[in-house]
Design an enzyme around this catalytic site. Structure first.
Site, PDB file in Angstrom:
ATOM      1  N   ARG A  30       0.837  -1.208   0.000  1.00 32.45           N
ATOM      2  CA  ARG A  30       0.000   0.000   0.000  1.00 32.45           C
ATOM      3  C   ARG A  30       0.869   1.253   0.000  1.00 32.45           C
ATOM      4  O   ARG A  30       0.599   2.211  -0.734  1.00 32.45           O
ATOM      5  CB  ARG A  30      -0.932  -0.011   1.219  1.00 32.45           C
ATOM      6  CG  ARG A  30      -2.090  -0.988   1.082  1.00 32.45           C
ATOM      7  CD  ARG A  30      -2.741  -1.300   2.428  1.00 32.45           C
ATOM      8  NE  ARG A  30      -3.949  -2.099   2.271  1.00 32.45           N
ATOM      9  CZ  ARG A  30      -3.946  -3.407   2.025  1.00 32.45           C
ATOM     10  NH1 ARG A  30      -2.810  -4.053   1.905  1.00 32.45           N
ATOM     11  NH2 ARG A  30      -5.091  -4.063   1.894  1.00 32.45           N
ATOM     12  N   SER A 168     -10.725  -7.829  -0.184  1.00 30.10           N
ATOM     13  CA  SER A 168     -10.663  -6.420   0.226  1.00 30.10           C
ATOM     14  C   SER A 168      -9.651  -5.642  -0.599  1.00 30.10           C
ATOM     15  O   SER A 168      -9.669  -4.411  -0.618  1.00 30.10           O
ATOM     16  CB  SER A 168     -10.298  -6.320   1.713  1.00 30.10           C
ATOM     17  OG  SER A 168      -9.013  -6.861   1.945  1.00 30.10           O
ATOM     18  N   GLN A 169      -8.763  -6.353  -1.293  1.00 30.03           N
ATOM     19  CA  GLN A 169      -7.768  -5.663  -2.125  1.00 30.03           C
ATOM     20  C   GLN A 169      -8.422  -4.924  -3.280  1.00 30.03           C
ATOM     21  O   GLN A 169      -7.896  -3.910  -3.744  1.00 30.03           O
ATOM     22  CB  GLN A 169      -6.738  -6.665  -2.648  1.00 30.03           C
ATOM     23  CG  GLN A 169      -5.835  -7.211  -1.545  1.00 30.03           C
ATOM     24  CD  GLN A 169      -4.889  -8.279  -2.042  1.00 30.03           C
ATOM     25  OE1 GLN A 169      -4.768  -8.518  -3.254  1.00 30.03           O
ATOM     26  NE2 GLN A 169      -4.203  -8.938  -1.134  1.00 30.03           N
ATOM     27  N   SER A 195     -12.672  -9.003   5.626  1.00 30.52           N
ATOM     28  CA  SER A 195     -11.326  -8.455   5.817  1.00 30.52           C
ATOM     29  C   SER A 195     -11.359  -6.945   6.062  1.00 30.52           C
ATOM     30  O   SER A 195     -10.547  -6.187   5.519  1.00 30.52           O
ATOM     31  CB  SER A 195     -10.435  -8.767   4.604  1.00 30.52           C
ATOM     32  OG  SER A 195     -10.382 -10.151   4.361  1.00 30.52           O
ATOM     33  N   ASP A 311      -5.929 -14.709   6.104  1.00 30.77           N
ATOM     34  CA  ASP A 311      -4.574 -15.205   5.864  1.00 30.77           C
ATOM     35  C   ASP A 311      -4.032 -16.008   7.044  1.00 30.77           C
ATOM     36  O   ASP A 311      -2.986 -16.656   6.931  1.00 30.77           O
ATOM     37  CB  ASP A 311      -3.624 -14.049   5.538  1.00 30.77           C
ATOM     38  CG  ASP A 311      -3.770 -13.573   4.101  1.00 30.77           C
ATOM     39  OD1 ASP A 311      -4.377 -14.297   3.290  1.00 30.77           O
ATOM     40  OD2 ASP A 311      -3.277 -12.468   3.788  1.00 30.77           O
ATOM     41  N   LYS A 338      -7.331 -17.735  -3.549  1.00 22.58           N
ATOM     42  CA  LYS A 338      -6.002 -17.261  -3.174  1.00 22.58           C
ATOM     43  C   LYS A 338      -4.955 -17.873  -4.104  1.00 22.58           C
ATOM     44  O   LYS A 338      -5.262 -18.303  -5.212  1.00 22.58           O
ATOM     45  CB  LYS A 338      -5.721 -17.607  -1.711  1.00 22.58           C
ATOM     46  CG  LYS A 338      -6.648 -16.911  -0.711  1.00 22.58           C
ATOM     47  CD  LYS A 338      -6.298 -15.446  -0.542  1.00 22.58           C
ATOM     48  CE  LYS A 338      -7.086 -14.813   0.594  1.00 22.58           C
ATOM     49  NZ  LYS A 338      -6.675 -13.413   0.846  1.00 22.58           N
ATOM     50  N   ARG A 342      -7.208 -22.851  -1.188  1.00 22.43           N
ATOM     51  CA  ARG A 342      -6.640 -23.215   0.113  1.00 22.43           C
ATOM     52  C   ARG A 342      -7.506 -24.199   0.879  1.00 22.43           C
ATOM     53  O   ARG A 342      -6.986 -24.965   1.706  1.00 22.43           O
ATOM     54  CB  ARG A 342      -6.384 -21.951   0.941  1.00 22.43           C
ATOM     55  CG  ARG A 342      -5.208 -21.148   0.394  1.00 22.43           C
ATOM     56  CD  ARG A 342      -4.954 -19.866   1.154  1.00 22.43           C
ATOM     57  NE  ARG A 342      -3.688 -19.261   0.691  1.00 22.43           N
ATOM     58  CZ  ARG A 342      -3.261 -18.057   1.058  1.00 22.43           C
ATOM     59  NH1 ARG A 342      -3.998 -17.310   1.873  1.00 22.43           N
ATOM     60  NH2 ARG A 342      -2.101 -17.593   0.610  1.00 22.43           N
ATOM     61  N   ARG A 386       1.922 -19.757   2.084  1.00 16.95           N
ATOM     62  CA  ARG A 386       1.333 -19.988   3.404  1.00 16.95           C
ATOM     63  C   ARG A 386       1.116 -21.473   3.700  1.00 16.95           C
ATOM     64  O   ARG A 386       1.102 -21.878   4.862  1.00 16.95           O
ATOM     65  CB  ARG A 386       0.037 -19.194   3.558  1.00 16.95           C
ATOM     66  CG  ARG A 386       0.264 -17.694   3.392  1.00 16.95           C
ATOM     67  CD  ARG A 386      -0.759 -16.845   4.094  1.00 16.95           C
ATOM     68  NE  ARG A 386      -0.606 -15.448   3.728  1.00 16.95           N
ATOM     69  CZ  ARG A 386       0.318 -14.626   4.230  1.00 16.95           C
ATOM     70  NH1 ARG A 386       1.181 -15.074   5.136  1.00 16.95           N
ATOM     71  NH2 ARG A 386       0.388 -13.364   3.832  1.00 16.95           N
ATOM     72  N   LYS A 411       7.832 -15.374  -1.417  1.00 15.55           N
ATOM     73  CA  LYS A 411       6.720 -14.476  -1.727  1.00 15.55           C
ATOM     74  C   LYS A 411       6.449 -13.502  -0.588  1.00 15.55           C
ATOM     75  O   LYS A 411       6.116 -12.338  -0.827  1.00 15.55           O
ATOM     76  CB  LYS A 411       5.464 -15.306  -2.033  1.00 15.55           C
ATOM     77  CG  LYS A 411       4.245 -14.491  -2.455  1.00 15.55           C
ATOM     78  CD  LYS A 411       3.087 -15.409  -2.803  1.00 15.55           C
ATOM     79  CE  LYS A 411       1.852 -14.624  -3.192  1.00 15.55           C
ATOM     80  NZ  LYS A 411       1.992 -13.897  -4.456  1.00 15.55           N
TER      81      LYS A 411
END
Length: 428
Positions: A30, A168-169, A195, A311, A338, A342, A386, A411
Site C-alpha cells: 500500500r 478487500s484488495q 477483511s 490469511d 487465493k 486453500r 502460506r 513471496k
C-alpha cells in the site's frame, strides 16, 4: 521451483529465540502505491524484502522512470503510444493494485502474470473501474487476467458499487486512486465487508499522508486531494509472526521475542495475539516488541471466525489439527481464490495425518478422530507460501517433515528457513 526442504527437530522441544521479521507485505504494498501516486511526496521506510513487494517496487520504479534499488535490469521508459508489458508473476496484491493504478495513467499497458494468476478473478475490480471511465479489456478469458489497460483516463462518474464479501484488495485498490481522480470517489460496499481491517489499514495510511475520507455506514467517500509530504514507516509483518505463534503452540516450552511489533497495529493479522491466547500463548509488549510465552492451558474455544484475518486460516487450522482440537471455522469465503484453492489444499494435506476438514455450507469443521503422526510426511505447497509455513511447525510433532518447493516462501518471508534454523530446527 522444485527443490524441497527437509525439516526435523531433535532434543527437547523447547524454543527460546529472538526473530527479526521483515516489513509487512500488506503495509508495504500500500505504501509503495501511495508513494507512486504522490509523485514523490511520500517516502517509505523499512521496505519489505518479500518477493511480492520487490516485484511491485520494481514495476512502479520502472513506470516512474527511476533507477531500481535491486538489480540493473530496468527497462527504459516506454513512450505513451507503445504498449508496455507489465508482468507481475505470482504477485496477487500487485495485480489488484496495479489494475487500478494503471487505469488512471496516460500510457498503454498489458498487465499479466503466471498461469495461476490468470485463473484468479479480477472482474469485479475491472468492472468497477470501467463504470467510472476506465478503458480495460480482458485479453484471454472474461473476468480474468491478462488485461489491456489504455489511457488517458477520462472519469465519467464518481459512484461505484462493489461487493463486500470478495477480496478487500479490490476495495483498497479503488480507495488508493480515489484522491487522484478528477471527481474523487464514492464507494458503496454491498453486503457484509470481509477483511475489514485491511480496508481500515488503507484508509489510515491515506490519512497519514493527508488524505481525508468520510466512511458513513456502507459508503466511503474520498474527494480529490493532494498528498502531503510524509514518510510511511512499515511495521514488521504480523502474518509472518503467526508462524512463530504456531511454533510456540506446538513446542513443549516456548519463549520467543519478535522485535518491532506493537499492540496497536494496522494489520488485521495482529488478531493472532487474541486467537493464540486460547492455546496458552501469551503476548507481552515491552522493550520495543512482543514476547511470546507458552503457559499451560486447556483449549476450550470451538468456533473461530476468521473473516477479518483469512490469511491466518491455514496456520490456525493446522495448529488445531496437530493438537487434536475439533474446531469449526467461519469467514473463509475468500480462501478458494487465493494463491491456490486453500480449502482443497488443506483437506488434501491434513488427510496425511488422518484429519478431515469438512465443508458444510459456509463453515468448516475439523474431525481429528483419526489423527496420527507418521515417521515422515511430505507436504505439497501448490505454489502457496502460506501452505509451506503453516505446515512447517509440524516438525515439532513428526520426525521428518518434507516441504515441497522450498523457494515458495520468498513471496512473503524469504528468510523463513534461516529463522527456523536459528530457533533450533534442522534444515536439509
Amino acid at each position: 521451483m522444485s527443490k524441497n526442504v527437509l525439516l526435523s527437530f531433535t532434543g527437547n522441544k523447547q524454543i527460546d529465540t529472538e526473530i527479526k521479521l521483515t516489513g509487512s507485505k500488506s503495509e508495504c504494498n500500500r505504501a509503495l502505491v501511495i508513494s507512486a501516486l504522490s509523485k514523490g511526496s511520500v517516502s517509505v521506510e523499512n521496505l519489505s524484502v518479500a518477493a511480492d513487494t520487490v516485484t511491485l517496487n520494481k514495476v512502479l520504479n520502472e513506470l516512474g522512470g527511476k533507477s531500481l534499488e535491486f538489480g540493473s535490469d530496468s527497462q527504459p521508459s516506454t513512450p505513451n503510444s507503445q504498449l508496455k508489458t507489465v508482468d507481475i508473476g505470482p504477485a496477487g496484491t500487485a495485480m489488484r493494485f496495479l489494475t487500478a493504478f494503471l487505469a488512471i495513467q496516460d500510457g498503454k499497458f498489458f498487465l499479466t502474470g503466471t498461469e495461476r494468476m490468470k485463473q484468479r478473478p479480477i472482474g469485479i475490480l475491472v468492472e468497477a473501474l470501467k463504470s467510472i471511465g476506465g478503458n480495460i479489456s480482458y485479453e484471454e478469458n472474461e473476468g480474468f487476467p491478462p488485461l489491456q489497460i489504455l489511457g488517458p483516463f477520462k472519469q465519467t462518474s464518481k459512484n461505484v458499487k462493489i461487493k463486500g464479501d470478495i477480496s478487500s484488495q479490490y476495495i483498497s485498490a479503488l480507495l488508493m486512486i480515489a484522491p487522484s481522480l478528477p471527481l474523487g470517489l464514492t464507494l458503496e460496499i454491498e453486503g457484509e465487508l470481509t477483511s475489514k481491517p485491511y480496508v481500515e489499514m488503507t484508509l489510515t495510511m491515506l490519512e497519514q499522508v493527508g488524505i481525508r475520507n468520510d466512511w458513513n455506514e456502507n459508503t466511503i467517500t474520498i474527494e480529490p486531494q493532494t498528498f502531503n509530504s510524509a514518510k510511511l514507516y512499515v511495521e514488521p509483518d504480523w502474518s509472518a509472526a503467526s508462524y512463530w505463534y504456531s511454533i510456540a503452540a506446538l513446542a513443549d516450552e516456548a519463549s520467543i521475542f519478535l522485535p518491532g511489533l506493537n499492540g496497536y497495529s494496522l494489520q488485521g493479522d495482529s488478531k493472532i495475539t487474541e486467537i493464540m491466547a486460547n492455546f496458552g500463548i501469551t503476548s507481552q509488549f515491552k522493550n520495543g516488541g512482543v514476547y511470546l510465552k507458552k503457559e499451560p492451558k486447556q483449549i476450550e474455544r470451538k468456533i473461530f471466525d476468521l473473516k477479518e484475518c483469512p490469511d491466518l486460516a491455514q496456520t490456525i487450522v493446522v495448529i488445531c489439527a496437530a493438537l487434536g482440537h475439533d474446531a469449526t471455522f467461519t469467514g473463509l469465503e475468500t480462501l478458494k481464490i487465493k494463491e491456490t484453492n486453500r480449502v482443497l489444499a488443506l483437506q488434501t494435506e491434513l488427510a496425511k495425518i488422518g484429519v478431515k476438514f469438512i465443508e458444510k455450507n459456509l463453515s468448516y469443521k475439523l474431525d481429528c478422530s483419526g489423527l496420527h503422526f507418521p515417521e515422515k510426511i511430505t507436504i505439497s505447497t501448490y505454489e502457496d507460501h502460506r501452505m509451506a509455513m503453516a505446515f512447517a511447525p509440524l516438525a515439532l510433532k513428526i520426525k521428518q517433515v518434507e516441504i515441497e518447493e522450498k523457494q515458495v516462501v520468498e513471496k512473503s518471508y524469504p528468510y523463513f528457513w534461516d529463522d527456523l534454523e536459528k530457533a533450533g530446527f534442522s534444515i536439509a
